[in-house]
Design a protein around this motif. Structure first.
Motif, PDB file in Angstrom:
ATOM      1  N   THR A  37       0.840  -1.190   0.000  1.00 30.51           N
ATOM      2  CA  THR A  37       0.000   0.000   0.000  1.00 30.51           C
ATOM      3  C   THR A  37       0.875   1.240   0.000  1.00 30.51           C
ATOM      4  O   THR A  37       2.060   1.185   0.321  1.00 30.51           O
ATOM      5  N   ASP A  38       0.252   2.361  -0.344  1.00 30.89           N
ATOM      6  CA  ASP A  38       0.998   3.620  -0.429  1.00 30.89           C
ATOM      7  C   ASP A  38       1.280   4.213   0.946  1.00 30.89           C
ATOM      8  O   ASP A  38       0.403   4.259   1.805  1.00 30.89           O
ATOM      9  N   GLN A  39       2.494   4.660   1.106  1.00 26.55           N
ATOM     10  CA  GLN A  39       2.893   5.522   2.207  1.00 26.55           C
ATOM     11  C   GLN A  39       3.471   6.760   1.529  1.00 26.55           C
ATOM     12  O   GLN A  39       4.262   6.629   0.602  1.00 26.55           O
ATOM     13  N   ALA A  40       3.042   7.946   1.974  1.00 23.30           N
ATOM     14  CA  ALA A  40       3.441   9.151   1.253  1.00 23.30           C
ATOM     15  C   ALA A  40       3.676  10.315   2.206  1.00 23.30           C
ATOM     16  O   ALA A  40       3.163  10.342   3.312  1.00 23.30           O
ATOM     17  N   MET A  41       4.423  11.298   1.721  1.00 21.62           N
ATOM     18  CA  MET A  41       4.685  12.556   2.405  1.00 21.62           C
ATOM     19  C   MET A  41       5.248  12.367   3.816  1.00 21.62           C
ATOM     20  O   MET A  41       4.683  12.841   4.790  1.00 21.62           O
ATOM     21  N   PRO A  42       6.383  11.704   3.950  1.00 24.03           N
ATOM     22  CA  PRO A  42       6.948  11.513   5.291  1.00 24.03           C
ATOM     23  C   PRO A  42       7.493  12.815   5.871  1.00 24.03           C
ATOM     24  O   PRO A  42       7.935  13.698   5.140  1.00 24.03           O
ATOM     25  N   ALA A  43       7.418  12.912   7.185  1.00 24.70           N
ATOM     26  CA  ALA A  43       8.013  14.028   7.926  1.00 24.70           C
ATOM     27  C   ALA A  43       8.875  13.428   9.025  1.00 24.70           C
ATOM     28  O   ALA A  43       8.487  12.446   9.658  1.00 24.70           O
ATOM     29  N   LEU A  44      10.058  14.001   9.243  1.00 27.90           N
ATOM     30  CA  LEU A  44      10.982  13.499  10.259  1.00 27.90           C
ATOM     31  C   LEU A  44      11.266  14.572  11.292  1.00 27.90           C
ATOM     32  O   LEU A  44      11.304  15.764  10.970  1.00 27.90           O
ATOM     33  N   LEU A  45      11.487  14.148  12.532  1.00 34.28           N
ATOM     34  CA  LEU A  45      11.859  15.055  13.607  1.00 34.28           C
ATOM     35  C   LEU A  45      12.825  14.332  14.533  1.00 34.28           C
ATOM     36  O   LEU A  45      12.594  13.177  14.895  1.00 34.28           O
ATOM     37  N   VAL A  46      13.898  15.015  14.894  1.00 32.39           N
ATOM     38  CA  VAL A  46      14.810  14.511  15.924  1.00 32.39           C
ATOM     39  C   VAL A  46      14.493  15.289  17.190  1.00 32.39           C
ATOM     40  O   VAL A  46      14.537  16.519  17.198  1.00 32.39           O
ATOM     41  N   ASP A  47      14.147  14.569  18.279  1.00 29.47           N
ATOM     42  CA  ASP A  47      13.759  15.246  19.514  1.00 29.47           C
ATOM     43  C   ASP A  47      14.976  15.636  20.345  1.00 29.47           C
ATOM     44  O   ASP A  47      16.121  15.405  19.949  1.00 29.47           O
ATOM     45  N   ASP A  48      14.732  16.256  21.497  1.00 28.34           N
ATOM     46  CA  ASP A  48      15.799  16.767  22.366  1.00 28.34           C
ATOM     47  C   ASP A  48      16.737  15.679  22.874  1.00 28.34           C
ATOM     48  O   ASP A  48      17.869  15.955  23.250  1.00 28.34           O
ATOM     49  N   CYS A  49      16.259  14.441  22.915  1.00 34.03           N
ATOM     50  CA  CYS A  49      17.073  13.331  23.428  1.00 34.03           C
ATOM     51  C   CYS A  49      17.681  12.487  22.317  1.00 34.03           C
ATOM     52  O   CYS A  49      18.258  11.432  22.576  1.00 34.03           O
ATOM     53  N   GLY A  50      17.522  12.894  21.055  1.00 34.85           N
ATOM     54  CA  GLY A  50      18.102  12.163  19.940  1.00 34.85           C
ATOM     55  C   GLY A  50      17.186  11.130  19.319  1.00 34.85           C
ATOM     56  O   GLY A  50      17.590  10.417  18.406  1.00 34.85           O
ATOM     57  N   GLY A  51      15.935  11.026  19.795  1.00 36.74           N
ATOM     58  CA  GLY A  51      14.979  10.104  19.186  1.00 36.74           C
ATOM     59  C   GLY A  51      14.555  10.612  17.816  1.00 36.74           C
ATOM     60  O   GLY A  51      14.364  11.807  17.618  1.00 36.74           O
ATOM     61  N   LEU A  52      14.453   9.711  16.862  1.00 45.16           N
ATOM     62  CA  LEU A  52      14.035  10.045  15.505  1.00 45.16           C
ATOM     63  C   LEU A  52      12.590   9.595  15.324  1.00 45.16           C
ATOM     64  O   LEU A  52      12.271   8.426  15.556  1.00 45.16           O
ATOM     65  N   HIS A  53      11.711  10.529  14.927  1.00 48.10           N
ATOM     66  CA  HIS A  53      10.290  10.235  14.782  1.00 48.10           C
ATOM     67  C   HIS A  53       9.871  10.517  13.351  1.00 48.10           C
ATOM     68  O   HIS A  53      10.270  11.520  12.760  1.00 48.10           O
ATOM     69  N   ALA A  54       9.059   9.619  12.797  1.00 49.97           N
ATOM     70  CA  ALA A  54       8.580   9.757  11.420  1.00 49.97           C
ATOM     71  C   ALA A  54       7.062   9.632  11.403  1.00 49.97           C
ATOM     72  O   ALA A  54       6.497   8.757  12.066  1.00 49.97           O
ATOM     73  N   THR A  55       6.405  10.536  10.680  1.00 55.53           N
ATOM     74  CA  THR A  55       4.975  10.415  10.416  1.00 55.53           C
ATOM     75  C   THR A  55       4.779  10.469   8.901  1.00 55.53           C
ATOM     76  O   THR A  55       5.604  11.018   8.173  1.00 55.53           O
ATOM     77  N   TRP A  56       3.672   9.894   8.445  1.00 58.55           N
ATOM     78  CA  TRP A  56       3.375   9.889   7.014  1.00 58.55           C
ATOM     79  C   TRP A  56       1.917   9.514   6.805  1.00 58.55           C
ATOM     80  O   TRP A  56       1.260   8.992   7.703  1.00 58.55           O
ATOM     81  N   TYR A  57       1.406   9.807   5.587  1.00 58.05           N
ATOM     82  CA  TYR A  57       0.082   9.330   5.192  1.00 58.05           C
ATOM     83  C   TYR A  57       0.223   7.875   4.780  1.00 58.05           C
ATOM     84  O   TYR A  57       1.166   7.497   4.086  1.00 58.05           O
ATOM     85  N   ASP A  58      -0.749   7.066   5.190  1.00 59.67           N
ATOM     86  CA  ASP A  58      -0.666   5.622   4.971  1.00 59.67           C
ATOM     87  C   ASP A  58      -2.042   5.100   4.566  1.00 59.67           C
ATOM     88  O   ASP A  58      -3.034   5.429   5.201  1.00 59.67           O
ATOM     89  N   ARG A  59      -2.091   4.278   3.530  1.00 57.87           N
ATOM     90  CA  ARG A  59      -3.366   3.751   3.021  1.00 57.87           C
ATOM     91  C   ARG A  59      -3.653   2.314   3.466  1.00 57.87           C
ATOM     92  O   ARG A  59      -4.608   1.713   2.991  1.00 57.87           O
TER      93      ARG A  59
END
Length: 189
Positions: A37-59
């Motif tokens: 299925t499609d996953q699209a338009m990911p966004a990434l963020l590195v938080d204050d403690c070095g954690g990497l977080h990803a969000t995206w649209y998912d079908r």
């Protein structure tokens, strides 16, 4: 030869560099769905403690024609080597393209924000017939509560109730390890 991290162009992958871009680690697939299925338009963020977080649209949650989309989150706490199981942030699926100003357009890329233990994940949501801005404020830490004092008696088992509250959207088990700096437990507190 390593197999490709992505099954096809619809998967979300990340790649990291431990030394500022001189060397690169192998690609790591972020989405954990089993279908194509499609996953699209990911966004990434590195938080204050070095954690990497990803969000995206998912079908993946639309069982019929894969026309509906949700927003999904995954996090890495080891520099992008592995990711948590994906967590669905939306409470319901939305049509992928919503008519806005007479043109079918679901939205554009979105950016996450972070502040301490908080992650703010916005998205465009079309469940009401037009693209509304929604946001999931997520707390990513946990609290540990222990009593202020406990009565310890020599040669008797010590009862110490510990409560751990997981604020994150991830359902994970925690192991709690307690250590005492005292060589001997006192007769009383």
């Amino acid at each position: 030869t390593q197999p490709a991290a992505a099954r096809d162009h619809r998967d979300i992958v990340v790649v990291s560099s431990p030394d500022g871009g001189n060397d690169w680690a192998a690609k790591v697939r972020v989405n954990d769905d089993t279908g194509y299925t499609d996953q699209a338009m990911p966004a990434l963020l590195v938080d204050d403690c070095g954690g990497l977080h990803a969000t995206w649209y998912d079908r993946r949650f639309d069982p019929h024609c894969r026309a509906l989309a949700d927003v999904v989150l995954a996090s890495s706490f080891d520099g992008g080597a592995t990711f948590t199981p994906n967590a669905r942030l939306t409470g319901g699926s939305s049509w992928w393209q919503v008519l806005a100003a007479g043109v079918a357009n679901f939205g554009d890329y979105f950016l996450m924000g972070g502040d301490g233990p908080w992650l703010y994940a916005p998205w465009a949501d079309g469940r009401r017939g037009d693209p509304d801005v929604m946001m999931a404020p997520l707390r990513l830490d946990f609290d540990v509560s222990i009593p202020d004092s406990v009565r310890a008696v020599r040669n008797q088992r010590l009862a110490l109730p510990v409560e751990v509250r997981n604020w994150s959207p991830y359902r994970r088990d925690f192991q709690v390890r307690l250590q005492s700096a005292c060589v001997e437990y006192p007769e009383s507190t």
